[in-house]
Design a protein around this motif. Structure first.
Motif, mmCIF file in Angstrom:
data_model
loop_
_atom_site.group_PDB
_atom_site.id
_atom_site.type_symbol
_atom_site.label_atom_id
_atom_site.label_comp_id
_atom_site.label_asym_id
_atom_site.label_seq_id
_atom_site.Cartn_x
_atom_site.Cartn_y
_atom_site.Cartn_z
ATOM 1 N N UNK A 116 33.349 15.068 16.286
ATOM 2 C CA UNK A 116 33.038 16.370 15.701
ATOM 3 C C UNK A 116 32.918 16.237 14.184
ATOM 4 N N UNK A 117 31.768 16.632 13.660
ATOM 5 C CA UNK A 117 31.489 16.500 12.227
ATOM 6 C C UNK A 117 31.596 17.812 11.479
ATOM 7 N N UNK A 118 31.305 18.916 12.164
ATOM 8 C CA UNK A 118 31.323 20.208 11.500
ATOM 9 C C UNK A 118 31.624 21.298 12.519
ATOM 10 N N UNK A 119 32.647 22.107 12.252
ATOM 11 C CA UNK A 119 32.938 23.278 13.079
ATOM 12 C C UNK A 119 32.204 24.477 12.487
ATOM 13 N N UNK A 120 31.370 25.131 13.305
ATOM 14 C CA UNK A 120 30.525 26.216 12.811
ATOM 15 C C UNK A 120 31.200 27.568 12.996
ATOM 16 N N UNK A 121 31.809 27.793 14.147
ATOM 17 C CA UNK A 121 32.444 29.078 14.425
ATOM 18 C C UNK A 121 32.063 29.576 15.799
ATOM 19 N N UNK A 122 32.297 30.856 16.047
ATOM 20 C CA UNK A 122 32.105 31.422 17.377
ATOM 21 C C UNK A 122 30.736 32.079 17.551
ATOM 22 N N UNK B 173 40.411 36.708 34.610
ATOM 23 C CA UNK B 173 41.606 37.135 33.888
ATOM 24 C C UNK B 173 41.542 36.890 32.390
ATOM 25 N N UNK B 174 40.436 36.322 31.908
ATOM 26 C CA UNK B 174 40.397 35.953 30.499
ATOM 27 C C UNK B 174 39.148 36.437 29.794
ATOM 28 N N UNK B 175 38.471 37.456 30.361
ATOM 29 C CA UNK B 175 37.227 37.942 29.759
ATOM 30 C C UNK B 175 37.391 38.330 28.291
ATOM 31 N N UNK B 176 38.468 39.041 27.897
ATOM 32 C CA UNK B 176 38.587 39.405 26.477
ATOM 33 C C UNK B 176 38.705 38.201 25.557
ATOM 34 N N UNK B 177 39.136 37.057 26.115
ATOM 35 C CA UNK B 177 39.346 35.887 25.269
ATOM 36 C C UNK B 177 38.193 34.886 25.322
ATOM 37 N N UNK B 178 37.128 35.196 26.079
ATOM 38 C CA UNK B 178 36.028 34.239 26.204
ATOM 39 C C UNK B 178 35.306 34.113 24.860
ATOM 40 N N UNK B 179 35.285 32.904 24.344
ATOM 41 C CA UNK B 179 34.545 32.634 23.119
ATOM 42 C C UNK B 179 33.971 31.232 23.200
ATOM 43 N N UNK C 54 28.776 23.665 22.146
ATOM 44 C CA UNK C 54 29.817 24.686 22.141
ATOM 45 C C UNK C 54 30.842 24.325 23.206
ATOM 46 N N UNK C 55 32.027 24.833 23.026
ATOM 47 C CA UNK C 55 33.107 24.625 23.984
ATOM 48 C C UNK C 55 33.649 25.985 24.388
ATOM 49 N N UNK C 56 33.790 26.199 25.692
ATOM 50 C CA UNK C 56 34.358 27.446 26.190
ATOM 51 C C UNK C 56 35.865 27.415 25.994
ATOM 52 N N UNK C 57 36.363 28.202 25.055
ATOM 53 C CA UNK C 57 37.793 28.166 24.750
ATOM 54 C C UNK C 57 38.635 28.746 25.876
ATOM 55 N N UNK C 58 38.058 29.651 26.710
ATOM 56 C CA UNK C 58 38.849 30.234 27.795
ATOM 57 C C UNK C 58 39.247 29.182 28.807
ATOM 58 N N UNK C 59 38.448 28.107 28.948
ATOM 59 C CA UNK C 59 38.779 27.084 29.932
ATOM 60 C C UNK C 59 39.992 26.267 29.504
ATOM 61 N N UNK C 60 40.272 26.217 28.196
ATOM 62 C CA UNK C 60 41.430 25.471 27.723
ATOM 63 C C UNK C 60 42.743 26.142 28.110
ATOM 64 N N UNK C 61 42.722 27.455 28.294
ATOM 65 C CA UNK C 61 43.953 28.189 28.540
ATOM 66 C C UNK C 61 44.457 28.032 29.969
ATOM 67 N N UNK C 62 43.614 27.531 30.869
ATOM 68 C CA UNK C 62 44.007 27.381 32.255
ATOM 69 C C UNK C 62 43.876 28.650 33.058
ATOM 70 N N UNK C 63 43.398 29.737 32.454
ATOM 71 C CA UNK C 63 43.237 30.998 33.163
ATOM 72 C C UNK C 63 41.900 31.012 33.901
ATOM 73 N N UNK C 64 41.805 31.901 34.859
ATOM 74 C CA UNK C 64 40.531 32.072 35.545
ATOM 75 C C UNK C 64 39.616 32.918 34.682
ATOM 76 N N UNK C 65 38.331 32.844 34.987
ATOM 77 C CA UNK C 65 37.352 33.598 34.205
ATOM 78 C C UNK C 65 37.614 35.100 34.285
#
Length: 353
Positions: A308-314, A269-275, A256-267
């Motif tokens: 990456x061979x298959x994207x499963x989802x969140x 400030x980005x709780x609603x977007x953590x996936x 899995x990849x933490x998508x919130x880390x891609x945004x450059x925001x701190x943890x």
């Protein structure tokens, strides 16, 4: 249904590095049901010996799960067919409960530390059972003939239940500081454990490993923010040559990849977007050169990319579903695979947007 001689003897504990046995070879009494088994004769209060007694009821893949079709039309009820398997599951779960009870209620620190050191042996004790369940349910051609989907699903659910219980147990010991889960020290840590093997064809075998806690994909975290939860080793037996038979191993991961880390925001400030974006991919080695032994010795961890061979989802897939998806990928049922990532972190950020 196979006879009860499946479960006549305890299984020998496999040594580290050896392929675990798939059937029992020595006869012995079943310790279940006797409350006195918790104490070792001659060593009062020592929990190690009885806790690590090998289970006496692991089925052998050589034995049929159900009777061969014949002139007798009688069929055993499903509960009866699964009775030896569920009995063995209860036995191993009870051992896990005993490990947990000693951790939570024992005031003897020395005994607790001894149990922590015995944890790898207990995990090895479960390996023959995992081998049976996964091979019986997934191997092609099936070891027991054409298994009905209901039976196959039942076997895999048992495998998944034991896997999650062992993972929970290791995490609990780690929370007390008694078990190390750092992957950088495989000789003294429990970062992952073996939970089954099955064949896709006469030349392809898949081994399943479960990470007790998400681990960084590489030591340098490249690709960025990628964490692995399962690993599959695909061993391919190559055609015999003049030097004998060879095999090649490819590595596949549930990550899995933490998508919130891609945004450059701190943890904070980005709780609603953590996936967590889950996917299955293949390890793509980037070096050192295969023929340069000196470079391998000096390399703390071989660098690798993630194809990456298959994207499963969140939503994290279950242990059983993740392996089902890998089988679909390997057998060409999940569509064409994506090309290896060559753009590094930028490509990952684009895929998650």
């Amino acid at each position: 249904m196979a006879s009860e001689q499946w479960f006549m003897g305890p299984l020998p504990l496999p040594c580290p590095g050896e392929t675990p046995p798939t059937d029992g070879s020595e006869a012995g009494p079943q310790p279940c049901g006797d409350p006195r088994w918790l104490m070792s004769p001659g060593r009062p209060g020592d929990p190690l010996e009885p806790l690590l007694e090998a289970p006496a009821c692991t089925p052998s893949p050589e034995e049929p799960l159900a009777p061969d079709p014949g002139p007798v039309p009688t069929r055993l009820p499903l509960d009866t067919m699964f009775s030896p398997i569920t009995e063995q599951l209860r036995y191993l779960l009870s051992k896990a409960d005993d490990f947990q009870s000693y951790l939570l209620y024992s005031r003897d620190r020395v005994q607790t530390e001894q149990l922590a050191k015995a944890m790898p042996t207990f995990l090895q004790m479960c390996e023959p059972y995992f081998l049976y369940l996964e091979a019986a349910a997934r191997s092609v051609p099936p070891i027991h003939g054409a298994l009905q989907e209901l039976v196959r699903k039942g076997l895999l659910e048992v495998s998944q239940q034991l896997t999650l219980r062992l993972e929970q147990l290791v995490l609990m010991y780690a929370s007390f500081g008694l078990v190390d889960m750092e992957e950088t020290d495989p000789l003294s840590s429990i970062s992952s454990f073996f939970c089954g093997r099955f064949s896709l064809s006469p030349t392809h075998e898949v081994s399943i490993f479960r990470y007790c806690a998400p681990a960084a994909y590489t030591a340098t975290r490249f690709p960025r923010y990628l964490y692995k939860k399962m690993r599959w080793n695909l061993e391919t037996t190559l055609e015999p040559s003049g030097q004998g038979q060879h095999s090649r191993v490819d590595y596949y991961f549930l990550c899995y990849r933490d998508t919130w880390e891609d945004s450059g925001k701190t943890l904070a400030n980005s709780c609603p977007q953590i996936q967590k974006l889950w996917s299955i991919g293949r390890w793509v080695p980037l070096g050192p050169a295969e023929d340069d032994l000196y470079s391998w010795i000096l390399c703390p961890q071989p660098p690798g990319d993630y194809q990456q061979l298959l994207t499963i989802g969140f939503e994290e897939p279950s242990h059983m579903l993740a392996t089902d998806l890998l089988v679909q990928i390997l057998t060409g049922q999940a569509g064409p695979a994506r090309p290896p990532s060559a753009a590094g972190p930028a490509a990952w950020a684009a895929q998650g947007s």
